[in-house]
Design a protein around this motif. Structure first.
Motif, short mmCIF file in Angstrom:
data_model
loop_
_atom_site.label_atom_id
_atom_site.label_comp_id
_atom_site.label_asym_id
_atom_site.label_seq_id
_atom_site.Cartn_x
_atom_site.Cartn_y
_atom_site.Cartn_z
N THR A 168 -28.71 -71.14 -35.03
CA THR A 168 -29.33 -72.08 -34.34
C THR A 168 -29.47 -73.47 -34.92
O THR A 168 -29.00 -73.38 -36.16
N SER A 169 -29.89 -74.49 -34.51
CA SER A 169 -29.66 -75.86 -35.14
C SER A 169 -31.06 -76.59 -35.26
O SER A 169 -30.95 -77.82 -35.19
N GLU A 170 -32.38 -75.93 -35.24
CA GLU A 170 -33.40 -76.93 -35.17
C GLU A 170 -33.27 -77.97 -36.50
O GLU A 170 -33.69 -78.82 -36.38
N GLU A 171 -32.88 -77.20 -37.42
CA GLU A 171 -32.97 -78.21 -38.94
C GLU A 171 -32.13 -79.44 -38.72
O GLU A 171 -32.31 -80.51 -39.06
N MET A 195 -23.28 -70.20 -27.21
CA MET A 195 -24.78 -70.80 -26.93
C MET A 195 -24.90 -72.24 -26.77
O MET A 195 -24.35 -72.98 -27.39
N LYS A 196 -25.68 -72.55 -25.56
CA LYS A 196 -26.13 -73.82 -25.37
C LYS A 196 -27.65 -73.86 -25.84
O LYS A 196 -28.42 -73.30 -25.35
N ASP A 197 -27.62 -74.90 -27.00
CA ASP A 197 -29.27 -75.21 -27.30
C ASP A 197 -29.34 -76.66 -27.27
O ASP A 197 -28.59 -77.37 -27.45
N VAL A 241 -31.08 -63.90 -21.35
CA VAL A 241 -29.82 -64.60 -21.31
C VAL A 241 -30.24 -66.31 -21.77
O VAL A 241 -29.60 -67.16 -22.06
N GLY A 242 -31.52 -66.56 -21.54
CA GLY A 242 -32.06 -67.82 -21.89
C GLY A 242 -33.57 -67.75 -22.53
O GLY A 242 -34.41 -66.86 -22.18
N HIS A 243 -33.68 -68.58 -23.28
CA HIS A 243 -35.13 -68.51 -23.88
C HIS A 243 -35.59 -70.00 -24.18
O HIS A 243 -34.73 -70.80 -24.86
N ILE A 244 -36.89 -70.44 -23.69
CA ILE A 244 -37.37 -71.77 -23.85
C ILE A 244 -38.72 -71.82 -24.92
O ILE A 244 -39.50 -70.73 -24.41
N GLY A 302 -32.57 -72.40 -25.23
CA GLY A 302 -31.29 -71.70 -25.67
C GLY A 302 -30.75 -71.09 -24.31
O GLY A 302 -31.50 -70.68 -23.61
N ILE A 303 -29.72 -70.88 -24.02
CA ILE A 303 -29.05 -70.22 -23.09
C ILE A 303 -27.67 -69.58 -23.87
O ILE A 303 -26.82 -70.18 -24.26
N GLY A 304 -27.65 -68.31 -23.48
CA GLY A 304 -26.55 -67.48 -24.07
C GLY A 304 -25.29 -67.56 -23.16
O GLY A 304 -25.30 -66.68 -22.31
N ILE A 305 -24.42 -68.59 -23.22
CA ILE A 305 -23.18 -68.73 -22.46
C ILE A 305 -22.39 -67.44 -22.42
O ILE A 305 -21.83 -66.93 -21.23
#
Length: 578
Positions: A109-112, A157-159, A415-418, A449-452
């Motif tokens: 994931t890419s928060e940082e 994933m789309k984040d 499949v998605g999480h916000i 996030g969405i798990g493509i």
């Protein structure tokens, strides 16, 4: 697209390790090929599905005001150390070194990284709000990758990450993403629920999962059929099932229960309902008052209920972590081995917490802290002190909803999480902006996030039959397949099939012409396995009668339609599938 120029390689059998329908069918349909455990090549047919999912996601993200960029797969460890997640994330974070011995991670994931970008790019309140997203490969080093794309190690994933001035505007950004996600899954043609969820390792204070409904889903969704309430079972509030504690009617009695170390065995032996028993779970946690020592906790749930570990992890005193107590710790605290434990007269003081339902039980049965014995007729206040009370259990189907009605449970695939993150990352990485008063303020964040790749598998889990995949039209690799019978033998068939194929292409239909000259049974089996929504069969006998056959994959129904109006009829049928 012509089948002779495309790569179609279907299999009769699925690999032995393929346990779920999506893994079996994606492999058999030639959509994925395994490279290593949890790592797959997306073959042309499978990649088409992913690209269609991506396109819908991009369109709705763009429409919601998000801006696309692309962040790297490999990220420097320094950013993860700065946020604190280098140590916190756990073994799923794949840590690597370059040739110079510098630490990096393969990003899950890419928060940082996005927070680092924003702290260097966003300086003023005039630049806010902002929402950046990317669609990128992720890697999580799953201990046991399984179920194909459902639980792989490498995935797409789309984040997205929103940045706002204050909590109110950040909540507005969150709501905009919630609405965008709802539109995305509606357009994908999937049955889904948005459910309140735990924030997990990402953190934050508000969270929703988007769950595709499927019997094979690993997640349990609690919902009220009569209201809008829905939550992941990890978060769902479990009501106390006894409103008022009854008066004691039985004496406390020690009863022999040989070889009955479980509540089910005790209930059977004593001839009582399981819901008269109380289950004891013993945990250990670091003692803040005695470094290096552990404090023992005894959690009590009714015999027919299950402990909810996420709720336990939020108890004051257990937020920093806990574990199951060892047998030696149990014997020291209770004076007996596991299986016969209870809250009455423990060998040394322990922290007792009772579930809401247990706290109102009377004349209940629990372990006697003596191997081979249980206590009957146990009552709070008389036989032991009043306990600390908390919601400790999983909801079960039929539990009352405090808002009215009864709760139901169904399985889903996340499949998605916000998440609303607040300043969890922006504060740690010192991501600030100058507010209207000219003073620096910490940015408020959300992540989405969405798990493509997981969506493609979840769609199959929800939509398949004994012949193969049944794709929703929006994400099917092809919308229509034209199947000519006797391609090499009949010029009439070739001309009719070519004409319809070109007409459909000109109308913007994603169509494939199967010009492989395969036997009808082989051809039909392939396309039923692959799951194309509509099949048009063109044969010389039918053409002589002025007809072609149109079959809808989802229903299996075949109808004869006039050949001279095949284009309009196929287009009309496609509209009904939208």
């Amino acid at each position: 697209m012509r089948a002779s120029n495309y790569h179609i390689n279907t299999l009769k059998e699925a690999p032995s390790e393929a346990e779920v329908a999506s893994h079996q069918l994606m492999t058999r349909a030639g959509m994925i090929r395994k490279v290593a455990g949890g790592i797959y090549t997306y073959m042309p047919m499978g990649l088409k599905v992913l690209r269609k999912i991506e396109n819908i996601v991009r369109q709705e993200m763009d429409a919601a005001g998000a801006i696309e960029l692309l962040m790297p797969v490999v990220q420097p460890a320094e950013l993860w150390m700065e946020s604190g997640r280098w140590e916190q994330y756990g073994p799923e974070l794949l840590r690597i070194k370059d040739r110079h011995g510098r630490d990096f991670v393969l990003q899950p994931t890419s928060e940082e990284v996005i927070t680092d970008i924003v702290r260097n790019e966003i300086h003023s309140w005039r630049q806010l709000p902002r929402n950046f997203y990317h669609i990128q490969t992720k890697f999580r080093d799953e201990r046991r990758p399984r179920f194909g794309l459902m639980r792989g190690r490498e995935f797409t994933m789309k984040d997205a990450y929103s940045f706002d001035r204050d909590e109110a505007s950040a909540q507005s950004s969150y709501d905009a993403m919630y609405d965008a996600y709802t539109r995305i899954f509606q357009r994908l043609g999937l049955e889904f629920r948005a459910v309140a969820a735990d924030t997990g390792s990402i953190g934050g204070s508000r969270s929703h999962e988007f769950q595709v409904i499927a019997d094979t889903g690993e997640d349990l969704i609690v919902y009220n059929p009569d209201t809008q309430y829905a939550a992941n079972i990890e978060l769902a509030d479990a009501p106390g099932l006894i409103q008022h504690r009854a008066e004691a009617t039985q004496p406390l009695q020690k009863t022999a229960t040989p070889n009955a170390s479980k509540c089910e065995l005790v209930a059977e032996l004593l001839g009582v309902p399981l819901d008269r028993t109380v289950k004891s779970i013993v945990l250990a946690a670091d003692d803040p008052d005695a470094p290096g020592q552990s404090r023992i906790w005894l959690l009590l749930v009714r015999g027919d209920h299950e402990l909810n570990e996420v709720k336990v992890g939020k108890l004051p005193g257990l937020e920093q972590g806990y574990r199951l107590a060892t047998e030696d710790e149990i014997k020291s605290a209770f004076g007996c081995p596991p299986g016969y434990l209870g809250p009455v007269q423990t060998a040394r003081p322990v922290q007792i917490v009772a579930d809401r339902t247990v706290a109102n039980m009377s004349d209940f049965i629990c372990g006697a802290n003596d191997e081979g014995f249980h206590l009957t007729g146990v009552n709070w206040g008389r036989d032991l002190p009043e306990p600390a009370v908390a919601d400790l259990r999983n909801v079960v189907a039929g539990d009352p909803d405090p808002q009215g009605g009864r709760l139901a449970i169904q399985r889903g695939i996340e499949v998605g999480h916000i998440f609303f993150l607040g300043d969890k990352y922006s504060k740690a990485l010192n991501a600030t902006y100058l507010d209207t008063d000219g003073k620096p303020a910490v940015l408020q964040m959300g992540c989405y996030g969405i798990g493509i790749s997981r969506i493609s598998a979840a769609a199959i889990e929800q939509n398949h039959d004994d012949k193969g995949i049944v794709w929703p039209r929006a994400i099917a690799p092809f919308e229509v397949v034209v199947c000519p019978m006797g391609w090499s033998k009949s010029e009439t068939v070739r001309n009719a099939a070519e004409t319809l194929y070109e007409q459909l292409r000109q109308e913007g239909v994603d169509v494939i012409l199967d010009d492989r000259d395969a036997r009808p049974g082989v051809m039909f089996a392939d396309w039923e396995l692959i799951g194309v929504p509509l099949r048009v069969t063109v044969g010389e006998r039918g053409l002589n009668e002025g007809i072609v056959e149109l079959q809808q994959r989802s229903t299996g129904q075949t109808e004869k339609i006039p050949a001279d109006s095949a284009l309009s009829q196929v287009l009309e049928r496609l509209k009904s599938l939208a």
